[in-house]
Write a protein that holds these residues in place. Structure first.
Motif, PDB file in Angstrom:
ATOM      1  N   LEU A  23      11.385  26.886 110.544  1.00 56.12           N
ATOM      2  CA  LEU A  23      11.558  25.842 111.554  1.00 56.12           C
ATOM      3  C   LEU A  23      12.082  26.909 113.360  1.00 56.12           C
ATOM      4  CD1 LEU A  23      10.747  23.787 109.724  1.00 56.12           C
ATOM      5  CD2 LEU A  23      11.581  22.399 110.768  1.00 56.12           C
ATOM      6  N   TYR A  24      11.207  27.701 113.812  1.00 54.29           N
ATOM      7  CA  TYR A  24      11.459  28.347 115.220  1.00 54.29           C
ATOM      8  C   TYR A  24      12.111  27.003 116.283  1.00 54.29           C
ATOM      9  CZ  TYR A  24      11.311  31.373 118.854  1.00 54.29           C
ATOM     10  OH  TYR A  24      11.648  32.985 119.912  1.00 54.29           O
ATOM     11  N   ASP A  25      12.473  27.419 117.037  1.00 55.79           N
ATOM     12  CA  ASP A  25      13.455  26.948 118.186  1.00 55.79           C
ATOM     13  C   ASP A  25      13.235  25.246 118.189  1.00 55.79           C
ATOM     14  OD1 ASP A  25      14.301  28.663 119.474  1.00 55.79           O
ATOM     15  OD2 ASP A  25      12.358  28.863 121.202  1.00 55.79           O
ATOM     16  N   TRP A  26      13.244  24.774 117.265  1.00 58.93           N
ATOM     17  CA  TRP A  26      13.366  22.979 117.174  1.00 58.93           C
ATOM     18  C   TRP A  26      14.532  22.695 117.877  1.00 58.93           C
ATOM     19  CZ3 TRP A  26      16.915  19.941 114.734  1.00 58.93           C
ATOM     20  CH2 TRP A  26      18.770  21.357 113.937  1.00 58.93           C
ATOM     21  N   ALA A  27      15.908  23.572 117.998  1.00 58.31           N
ATOM     22  CA  ALA A  27      16.926  22.469 118.364  1.00 58.31           C
ATOM     23  C   ALA A  27      16.603  21.651 119.897  1.00 58.31           C
ATOM     24  CB  ALA A  27      18.077  23.300 117.848  1.00 58.31           C
ATOM     25  N   TYR A  28      17.768  20.884 120.231  1.00 56.81           N
ATOM     26  CA  TYR A  28      18.014  20.698 121.452  1.00 56.81           C
ATOM     27  C   TYR A  28      18.445  21.324 122.385  1.00 56.81           C
ATOM     28  CZ  TYR A  28      19.910  18.488 125.850  1.00 56.81           C
ATOM     29  OH  TYR A  28      20.257  18.392 126.999  1.00 56.81           O
ATOM     30  N   ARG A  29      19.663  22.375 122.024  1.00 57.11           N
ATOM     31  CA  ARG A  29      19.996  23.600 122.587  1.00 57.11           C
ATOM     32  C   ARG A  29      20.269  24.300 121.831  1.00 57.11           C
ATOM     33  NH1 ARG A  29      17.098  21.797 125.512  1.00 57.11           N
ATOM     34  NH2 ARG A  29      17.513  21.266 127.897  1.00 57.11           N
ATOM     35  N   HIS A  30      20.746  26.307 122.134  1.00 59.45           N
ATOM     36  CA  HIS A  30      21.666  27.043 121.214  1.00 59.45           C
ATOM     37  C   HIS A  30      22.465  26.780 120.695  1.00 59.45           C
ATOM     38  CE1 HIS A  30      17.812  28.912 123.204  1.00 59.45           C
ATOM     39  NE2 HIS A  30      17.807  30.153 122.185  1.00 59.45           N
ATOM     40  N   ALA A  31      23.921  26.416 121.327  1.00 55.76           N
ATOM     41  CA  ALA A  31      24.610  26.149 121.129  1.00 55.76           C
ATOM     42  C   ALA A  31      25.020  24.811 121.211  1.00 55.76           C
ATOM     43  CB  ALA A  31      26.066  26.403 122.396  1.00 55.76           C
ATOM     44  N   ASP A  32      24.311  23.494 120.743  1.00 54.13           N
ATOM     45  CA  ASP A  32      24.075  22.151 120.723  1.00 54.13           C
ATOM     46  C   ASP A  32      22.763  21.733 120.507  1.00 54.13           C
ATOM     47  OD1 ASP A  32      24.935  19.673 120.704  1.00 54.13           O
ATOM     48  OD2 ASP A  32      24.228  19.237 123.111  1.00 54.13           O
ATOM     49  N   LEU A  33      22.781  21.971 119.067  1.00 53.74           N
ATOM     50  CA  LEU A  33      21.606  21.961 117.660  1.00 53.74           C
ATOM     51  C   LEU A  33      20.734  20.378 117.977  1.00 53.74           C
ATOM     52  CD1 LEU A  33      22.116  23.921 114.764  1.00 53.74           C
ATOM     53  CD2 LEU A  33      21.110  24.682 117.016  1.00 53.74           C
ATOM     54  N   VAL A  34      21.518  19.520 118.092  1.00 49.43           N
ATOM     55  CA  VAL A  34      20.885  17.897 117.399  1.00 49.43           C
ATOM     56  C   VAL A  34      21.252  17.248 118.730  1.00 49.43           C
ATOM     57  CG1 VAL A  34      21.380  18.226 115.179  1.00 49.43           C
ATOM     58  CG2 VAL A  34      23.599  18.042 116.075  1.00 49.43           C
ATOM     59  N   GLY A  35      21.963  17.322 119.828  1.00 43.49           N
ATOM     60  CA  GLY A  35      22.581  16.727 120.634  1.00 43.49           C
ATOM     61  C   GLY A  35      21.339  16.310 121.947  1.00 43.49           C
ATOM     62  N   GLY A  36      20.454  16.228 121.668  1.00 48.10           N
ATOM     63  CA  GLY A  36      19.290  15.697 122.808  1.00 48.10           C
ATOM     64  C   GLY A  36      18.809  14.338 122.266  1.00 48.10           C
ATOM     65  N   GLY A  37      18.820  13.191 121.104  1.00 52.37           N
ATOM     66  CA  GLY A  37      18.354  12.427 120.858  1.00 52.37           C
ATOM     67  C   GLY A  37      17.345  13.089 120.250  1.00 52.37           C
ATOM     68  N   GLU A  38      16.167  11.335 120.603  1.00 54.48           N
ATOM     69  CA  GLU A  38      15.103  11.974 119.508  1.00 54.48           C
ATOM     70  C   GLU A  38      14.341  12.228 119.534  1.00 54.48           C
ATOM     71  OE1 GLU A  38      14.526  10.989 115.619  1.00 54.48           O
ATOM     72  OE2 GLU A  38      17.133  11.223 116.165  1.00 54.48           O
ATOM     73  N   VAL A  39      14.162  12.542 121.143  1.00 56.75           N
ATOM     74  CA  VAL A  39      12.731  13.121 121.725  1.00 56.75           C
ATOM     75  C   VAL A  39      13.590  14.120 123.313  1.00 56.75           C
ATOM     76  CG1 VAL A  39      10.161  13.168 122.630  1.00 56.75           C
ATOM     77  CG2 VAL A  39      11.246  11.579 121.525  1.00 56.75           C
ATOM     78  N   TYR A  40      13.289  15.024 123.369  1.00 55.01           N
ATOM     79  CA  TYR A  40      13.500  16.626 124.321  1.00 55.01           C
ATOM     80  C   TYR A  40      12.773  17.435 124.868  1.00 55.01           C
ATOM     81  CZ  TYR A  40      15.550  18.114 119.686  1.00 55.01           C
ATOM     82  OH  TYR A  40      15.564  18.757 118.599  1.00 55.01           O
ATOM     83  N   THR A  41      13.337  18.278 125.577  1.00 58.56           N
ATOM     84  CA  THR A  41      12.696  19.552 125.538  1.00 58.56           C
ATOM     85  C   THR A  41      13.553  20.751 125.323  1.00 58.56           C
ATOM     86  OG1 THR A  41      13.102  19.897 128.136  1.00 58.56           O
ATOM     87  CG2 THR A  41      11.056  18.583 127.617  1.00 58.56           C
TER      88      THR A  41
ATOM     89  N   GLY B 236      23.743  28.736 126.347  1.00 60.59           N
ATOM     90  CA  GLY B 236      23.320  28.202 127.623  1.00 60.59           C
ATOM     91  C   GLY B 236      23.891  27.805 128.537  1.00 60.59           C
ATOM     92  N   ARG B 237      23.720  27.885 130.300  1.00 58.19           N
ATOM     93  CA  ARG B 237      24.190  28.124 131.263  1.00 58.19           C
ATOM     94  C   ARG B 237      24.861  26.403 130.934  1.00 58.19           C
ATOM     95  NH1 ARG B 237      19.678  30.230 133.685  1.00 58.19           N
ATOM     96  NH2 ARG B 237      19.046  27.892 133.530  1.00 58.19           N
ATOM     97  N   ALA B 238      24.470  25.020 130.154  1.00 56.58           N
ATOM     98  CA  ALA B 238      25.287  24.464 130.500  1.00 56.58           C
ATOM     99  C   ALA B 238      26.542  24.253 129.559  1.00 56.58           C
ATOM    100  CB  ALA B 238      24.081  22.965 129.955  1.00 56.58           C
ATOM    101  N   GLU B 239      26.445  24.805 128.401  1.00 57.37           N
ATOM    102  CA  GLU B 239      27.134  25.094 127.638  1.00 57.37           C
ATOM    103  C   GLU B 239      28.437  26.312 128.163  1.00 57.37           C
ATOM    104  OE1 GLU B 239      24.237  23.414 126.257  1.00 57.37           O
ATOM    105  OE2 GLU B 239      24.364  25.083 126.526  1.00 57.37           O
ATOM    106  N   TRP B 240      27.854  27.085 128.855  1.00 54.51           N
ATOM    107  CA  TRP B 240      28.520  28.488 129.050  1.00 54.51           C
ATOM    108  C   TRP B 240      30.267  28.238 128.849  1.00 54.51           C
ATOM    109  CZ3 TRP B 240      29.163  32.656 126.913  1.00 54.51           C
ATOM    110  CH2 TRP B 240      29.597  34.013 127.471  1.00 54.51           C
ATOM    111  N   SER B 241      30.694  27.339 129.923  1.00 56.95           N
ATOM    112  CA  SER B 241      31.859  26.849 130.356  1.00 56.95           C
ATOM    113  C   SER B 241      32.771  26.723 129.722  1.00 56.95           C
ATOM    114  CB  SER B 241      31.977  25.881 131.498  1.00 56.95           C
ATOM    115  OG  SER B 241      31.736  24.706 130.987  1.00 56.95           O
ATOM    116  N   ARG B 242      32.387  26.360 128.587  1.00 57.11           N
ATOM    117  CA  ARG B 242      33.422  26.370 127.416  1.00 57.11           C
ATOM    118  C   ARG B 242      33.525  27.600 126.510  1.00 57.11           C
ATOM    119  NH1 ARG B 242      31.684  21.815 122.124  1.00 57.11           N
ATOM    120  NH2 ARG B 242      33.600  22.525 120.418  1.00 57.11           N
TER     121      ARG B 242
END
Length: 565
Positions: A147-165, A201-207
C-alpha cells in the motif's frame, strides 16, 4: 491417475492462447485465493463458461484428477499437495488433444512467508471499489500487496484523521484503506503498508533535526524539497518509528510493512557529530521493528543493492532490491538476483524493475521488454514488483505515476504468472543451484543445446541464445532465453521481434544405460511441461526441442539408471 504426454501434444497445448493476446478471454478461471494451505480445499471460480466441461489439475506436466464443470460457478477441487499446479478447463466433447478453453495456476503452501509475488496499490480515494484489486490478487497469485503512500505523513502515519491529503496532496480515506486491506486478505494475500524509515517532512522537522544526516556542505540530506533524512537508528527516532508502525496496524489492520529508503547516503555525519554507517543503522532498525511487531511481514528496500550484503540476513521476510543504473542489462539483473539469494539464506527475492518503456514505446515492444525481464528474473529465482491497482504496471518510482495495462499486457502477465506458480519447484525453490559452468560447454560435455547457425552462450549477449543450467534435486533444468535478433540486452528498452532460431538439438550425457526423460515448457507457447522424443547416441542422448520464443524451460531427468528404456 497420472500420465505423461508425448511431443504430439506440443502443438495442441501451444494453441491455448491463440486469438487471446489482444483481448481478455471470454472464459476465465480465477482461484478464490492467491495461495492455499494444505488443509484448505482448493476452489476455482469459473467465469463466462456456458458449456459442459471439466477442470484438470496438472503438476509439473503430470495429469491429476479431473472435476466436471457444468457451467460458470465455483468448483471445489478438494485438497491438493503442497506445490504449484496448473488447472485447465476443457469442453466435454473436445477430445483428448483439444486445447483448453482457459487455464490458471494454484499454489498450495503451508509457509506463507516462503514466497513473495508482490503487487501494489496507490489509490485511496473515498469510495474507491476494492474488487478489481482483489481480482488481480487472485488472477496473478499475488501473495503481498504494498500500500504505497497510504499514510498521512512520513513521520506521522495515522495522524490525519479519517480523511486527509497525503504529503503530495493526494486524497486518502482510511475507510478505503481498510476496505482494500480487507479485500486483499480475503483474496489470500497480505497488505503491507509503505513506511519510509528515515524521512521527515517540514511540519515535523523541528522535533527531529538533532538526528539529521548531514551532507558534507552542511544541510541535511533530503528527498526533493519536502523531506529531510534522519539516522534511522537514532534511539528517539527508533522509538517513535516503531510506535507509529504499531499504531498503523491497530488503525487499519495491516499485515506488515514495506520499509523504504532512498539509497543514500551510505555514510554521513549526524547533527550531533556522530559518524553513521547507514547500513548498520538499517539493520538496527529492521531488528527493532521485528521486536516491536514480531508477527508482521517486513520487506526492506535495498535501493540499487545497498546494503543487501548487510540486510539480507536481517529478520525480515524477503530480500527486495530496487534497481537503477548501472544495473541496466538482463545480465546485470541476473547477477543482482544471485547476490540476493546468497545474502538472504533462503528468503524470497523480489526485484523492483520499473518498466519505464511503456511510456515511450509501442505496447508490443514494451510487452516484449517485460517478458525478457520476467524471463531473466524468474529463471534466476526471483520475482518482479510490477502489477497492481487492478489494471496498472509500474513505470516510475512514484507509484502514482503508473501505466494502465493494454489488454495484451494483462493477458501476457496472466500467462507468465501462471507459469511461475505452476513451475515454482523448478524456479523459486531455495535449493535450486546454478551449475552452468559445471555442465555446459565443450569441456564439460554433459548437457548443451545447438540452434543451427545461432550462437549459444552462457552470458546474456545480443544475437545469441542465453543458456543457463540449474540443478533441481536429481533433475537438470536448462533455461533458454532467446536474444537472437536483439541489438542490445537492456531490460527497460523496446525489444525487436523475437528471433526465429528454428528447432534446437539437446545433447545430454546419460547416467546409465537408460533413456533420459526430456520435457519442455514455454510461457508463450506451451505453458505446461510436455515430453519430447529422445534418441540414443553412444554415451549421450539427443532430443529435438521446439523453437523457443522468449524463454524455454527444459527439464532433463535420468531417474534410476535404465528407468526409461
Amino acid at each position: 491417475m497420472t500420465m505423461t504426454e508425448s511431443s504430439s501434444s506440443i502443438e495442441s497445448s501451444s494453441s491455448i492462447d491463440a486469438g487471446r493476446v489482444a483481448d481478455e478471454p471470454v472464459v476465465e478461471l480465477l482461484p478464490t485465493r492467491a495461495t492455499y494451505a494444505s488443509a484448505d480445499p482448493v476452489r476455482i471460480e469459473v467465469r463466462g463458461f456456458t458449456g459442459d466441461g471439466s477442470l484438470t489439475v496438472w503438476t509439473l506436466g503430470e495429469r491429476g484428477a479431473s472435476t466436471r464443470v457444468p457451467g460458470s460457478g465455483v468448483v471445489d477441487l478438494g485438497l491438493l499437495p503442497v506445490g504449484g499446479h496448473g488447472v485447465e478447463l476443457t469442453v466435454a466433447a473436445g477430445g483428448v488433444h483439444a486445447p483448453p478453453v482457459a487455464r490458471t495456476a494454484i499454489e498450495v503452501a503451508d509457509d506463507v512467508r516462503a514466497r513473495l509475488r508482490y503487487g501494489f496499490v496507490a489509490d485511496y480515494a473515498p469510495g474507491r471499489d476494492a474488487e478489481a484489486v482483489a481480482d488481480m490478487v487472485r488472477r496473478l497469485h499475488l501473495t503481498g500487496i504494498q500500500l504505497y503512500d497510504w499514510a498521512y505523513r512520513h513521520a506521522d502515519l495515522v495522524g490525519g484523521g479519517e480523511v486527509y491529503t497525503d504529503a503530495l496532496d493526494r486524497p486518502v480515506s482510511l475507510d478505503t484503506v481498510r476496505r482494500l486491506v480487507g479485500a486483499i486478505k480475503a483474496a489470500g494475500s497480505r497488505a503491507l503498508g509503505y513506511a519510509a524509515v528515515y524521512g521527515v517532512g517540514r511540519a515535523e522537522w523541528s522535533r527531529w533535526e538533532h538526528a539529521a544526516l548531514l551532507t558534507p556542505s552542511g544541510p541535511p540530506y533530503g528527498l526533493g524539497d519536502f523531506l529531510s533524512l534522519v539516522d534511522p537508528a537514532e534511539p528517539a527516532w527508533l522509538d517513535h518509528f516503531t510506535a507509529d508502525l504499531a499504531a498503523a496496524v491497530d488503525a487499519v489492520g495491516l499485515d506488515g510493512f514495506h520499509l523504504d529508503q532512498y539509497g543514500y547516503p551510505q555514510r554521513a555525519l549526524r547533527a550531533d557529530g556522530v559518524v553513521v554507517d547507514v547500513a548498520d543503522s538499517f539493520v538496527t532498525l529492521v531488528q527493532a521493528v521485528r521486536e516491536r511487531l514480531p508477527e508482521s511481514h517486513l520487506v526492506f528496500n535495498n535501493v540499487n543493492d545497498f546494503p543487501t550484503w548487510r540486510t539480507g540476513a536481517s529478520p525480515q521476510d524477503a530480500v527486495y532490491i530496487e534497481v537503477w543504473e548501472p544495473h541496466v542489462t538482463l545480465g546485470s539483473l541476473g547477477h543482482v538476483v544471485g547476490r540476493a539469494r546468497s545474502a538472504g539464506g533462503g528468503k524470497p527475492v523480489v526485484i523492483a524493475a520499473y518498466q519505464h518503456v511503456y511510456d515511450t514505446a509501442p505496447v508490443a515492444e514494451a510487452d516484449l521488454a517485460t517478458a525478457f525481464t520476467m524471463a531473466t528474473l524468474f529463471s534466476h529465482g526471483a520475482t518482479q514488483l510490477l502489477a497492481g491497482d487492478g489494471d496498472r504496471v509500474l513505470v516510475d518510482p512514484y507509484y502514482v505515476r503508473n501505466h494502465r495495462m493494454a489488454a495484451s499486457t494483462a493477458a501476457m502477465l496472466r500467462r507468465w504468472y501462471d507459469f511461475l506458480v505452476e513451475h515454482d519447484a523448478l524456479l523459486l525453490d531455495p535449493s535450486v543451484v546454478e551449475v552452468t559452468g559445471s555442465y555446459a560447454g565443450a569441456y564439460n560435455d554433459d548437457a548443451d543445446v545447438a540452434y543451427g547457425h545461432d550462437r549459444v552462450t552462457g552470458d546474456a549477449i545480443p544475437g545469441a541464445v542465453w543458456r543457463r543450467a540449474t540443478r533441481v534435486g536429481d533433475a537438470l533444468v536448462l533455461h533458454l532465453v532467446n536474444l537472437v535478433g536483439q541489438r542490445d540486452t537492456l531490460w527497460d528498452a523496446p525489444r525487436l521481434p523475437v528471433g526465429e532460431t528454428g528447432p534446437g538439438t539437446l545433447r545430454v550425457r546419460r547416467t546409465g544405460p537408460g533413456r533420459p526423460r526430456v520435457r519442455v515448457a514455454d510461457p508463450s507457447t506451451n505453458p505446461r511441461l510436455v515430453e519430447v522424443p529422445v534418441t540414443l547416441d553412444g554415451d549421450h542422448a539427443v532430443a529435438a526441442l521446439p523453437a523457443p520464443t522468449v524463454w524455454q524451460v527444459v527439464v532433463i531427468d535420468d531417474g534410476p539408471a535404465g528407468a526409461h528404456p
